[in-house]
Motif scaffolding. Structure first.
Motif, PDB file in Angstrom:
ATOM      1  N   ASN A 116      -4.750  22.514  18.318  1.00  0.00           N
ATOM      2  CA  ASN A 116      -4.636  21.105  17.927  1.00  0.00           C
ATOM      3  C   ASN A 116      -3.701  20.291  18.806  1.00  0.00           C
ATOM      4  O   ASN A 116      -3.875  19.077  18.925  1.00  0.00           O
ATOM      5  N   MET A 117      -2.698  20.927  19.421  1.00  0.00           N
ATOM      6  CA  MET A 117      -1.733  20.188  20.234  1.00  0.00           C
ATOM      7  C   MET A 117      -1.754  20.592  21.701  1.00  0.00           C
ATOM      8  O   MET A 117      -1.978  19.765  22.585  1.00  0.00           O
ATOM      9  N   ASP A 118      -1.516  21.877  21.963  1.00  0.00           N
ATOM     10  CA  ASP A 118      -1.405  22.330  23.352  1.00  0.00           C
ATOM     11  C   ASP A 118      -2.671  22.016  24.152  1.00  0.00           C
ATOM     12  O   ASP A 118      -2.594  21.584  25.312  1.00  0.00           O
ATOM     13  N   ALA A 119      -3.824  22.241  23.542  1.00  0.00           N
ATOM     14  CA  ALA A 119      -5.089  22.020  24.258  1.00  0.00           C
ATOM     15  C   ALA A 119      -5.285  20.551  24.594  1.00  0.00           C
ATOM     16  O   ALA A 119      -5.811  20.216  25.669  1.00  0.00           O
ATOM     17  N   VAL A 120      -4.873  19.665  23.697  1.00  0.00           N
ATOM     18  CA  VAL A 120      -5.000  18.225  23.948  1.00  0.00           C
ATOM     19  C   VAL A 120      -4.162  17.822  25.155  1.00  0.00           C
ATOM     20  O   VAL A 120      -4.620  17.109  26.056  1.00  0.00           O
ATOM     21  N   VAL A 121      -2.918  18.305  25.185  1.00  0.00           N
ATOM     22  CA  VAL A 121      -2.025  17.986  26.298  1.00  0.00           C
ATOM     23  C   VAL A 121      -2.541  18.614  27.600  1.00  0.00           C
ATOM     24  O   VAL A 121      -2.618  17.948  28.643  1.00  0.00           O
ATOM     25  N   ALA A 122      -2.909  19.887  27.531  1.00  0.00           N
ATOM     26  CA  ALA A 122      -3.366  20.593  28.734  1.00  0.00           C
ATOM     27  C   ALA A 122      -4.637  19.973  29.311  1.00  0.00           C
ATOM     28  O   ALA A 122      -4.748  19.772  30.529  1.00  0.00           O
ATOM     29  N   MET A 123      -5.600  19.648  28.443  1.00  0.00           N
ATOM     30  CA  MET A 123      -6.836  19.037  28.923  1.00  0.00           C
ATOM     31  C   MET A 123      -6.563  17.666  29.532  1.00  0.00           C
ATOM     32  O   MET A 123      -7.179  17.288  30.540  1.00  0.00           O
ATOM     33  N   THR A 158       0.398  18.727  13.214  1.00  0.00           N
ATOM     34  CA  THR A 158      -0.241  18.729  14.538  1.00  0.00           C
ATOM     35  C   THR A 158      -0.977  17.420  14.788  1.00  0.00           C
ATOM     36  O   THR A 158      -0.988  16.906  15.909  1.00  0.00           O
ATOM     37  N   LYS A 159      -1.582  16.868  13.751  1.00  0.00           N
ATOM     38  CA  LYS A 159      -2.317  15.619  13.922  1.00  0.00           C
ATOM     39  C   LYS A 159      -1.379  14.426  14.086  1.00  0.00           C
ATOM     40  O   LYS A 159      -1.720  13.447  14.769  1.00  0.00           O
ATOM     41  N   SER A 160      -0.199  14.498  13.501  1.00  0.00           N
ATOM     42  CA  SER A 160       0.818  13.467  13.755  1.00  0.00           C
ATOM     43  C   SER A 160       1.226  13.488  15.219  1.00  0.00           C
ATOM     44  O   SER A 160       1.419  12.441  15.848  1.00  0.00           O
ATOM     45  N   PHE A 161       1.359  14.701  15.758  1.00  0.00           N
ATOM     46  CA  PHE A 161       1.671  14.831  17.184  1.00  0.00           C
ATOM     47  C   PHE A 161       0.584  14.170  18.026  1.00  0.00           C
ATOM     48  O   PHE A 161       0.881  13.397  18.957  1.00  0.00           O
TER      49      PHE A 161
END
Length: 265
Positions: A116-123, A158-161
């Motif tokens: 939910n978080m790391d993948a969003v940032v990495a992509m 995670t969605k707040s992030f």
């Protein structure tokens, strides 16, 4: 000068909201090809059969930074050969478990955070170098991002992030002409709930104001084109957003517990 290929990248593309984004983006004039990312190879193959040769599929576990880096290397090679430009990046892949903190293992809890978080940032970091003025990043947050949610504590956090990260990144990328939109839907009729419900004694069970994914995707794409930093569909979700701004979080949590029949336990 050789004309470049314009692509859209959609994670979690095989079902629900992701599939709707694929369907809608195929109609966009500035999208020549869609790269569909998901874990399930069979579902990816069926997606390609359904939507045709403009779909390029990638089986990838988005909880793995290593696999995202490998995807980034392939993207770099393709960009060098074909002068690729990313018109849309849709970070849709997500993972949820509705239960108490003690119902999940350490591995399950961290995996939810990775997807939910790391993948969003990495992509985002992998794709931004290939985005130009007029490109769009659409990150799927949630109504759950508006407030802390007991018995969804990791998921809502995670969605707040995602919501805060997306809105801040939108400001940073304005000078490049790239727009970032955080999509904050309420309950959507998808298979996420089948995977999220694990039979926990205390858990989310009431899905008020549920809508279909096609409506959320359509509104999100419309808002993204207007460079809005947040997209909210349905009157119920908009009211929830306003309430979360006006009421103390402690009161919002009490309302949530009452709605889920967890206030008397």
């Amino acid at each position: 000068m050789i004309k470049g290929k314009k692509i859209a990248i959609v994670t979690g593309a095989t079902g629900g909201l992701g599939r709707e984004f694929v369907r809608l983006l195929l109609k966009e004039k500035n999208v020549d090809e869609i790269w569909a990312l998901a874990r399930n190879e069979k579902k990816l193959s069926r997606l390609k059969e359904k939507f045709g040769k403009r779909i390029k599929i990638y089986s990838i576990d988005l909880s793995s930074v290593r696999q995202i880096k490998c995807f980034g290397e392939e993207l770099h090679e393709e960009a060098g050969r074909k002068n690729l430009e990313i018109s849309y990046l849709v970070n849709n892949a997500g993972f949820a478990k509705f239960c108490s903190y003690g119902d999940l293992s350490v591995e399950e809890s961290l995996n939810m955070m990775h997807v939910n978080m790391d993948a969003v940032v990495a992509m985002g970091l992998v794709c931004i170098p290939y985005m130009k003025k007029g490109s769009h990043m659409i990150n799927i947050a949630s109504q759950a991002s508006f407030q802390p949610l007991p018995y969804q504590n990791i998921y809502s956090s995670t969605k707040s992030f995602v919501r805060n990260y997306s809105r801040a990144l939108n400001v940073e990328l304005k000078e490049k002409g790239i727009c970032v939109t955080a999509v904050c839907p309420g309950w959507i009729k998808t298979d996420l709930y089948k995977r999220a419900e694990i039979g926990a004694r205390k858990a989310t069970t009431k899905y008020v104001g549920m809508v279909t994914p096609d409506k959320v995707a359509k509104k999100a794409l419309k808002d993204a084109k207007k460079c809005k930093d947040i997209s909210i569909y349905s009157l119920f979700t908009k009211i929830s957003h306003i309430a979360a701004k006006l009421l103390p979080q402690r009161m919002m949590m009490k309302i949530w517990l009452k709605q889920q029949n967890l206030d008397d336990e």
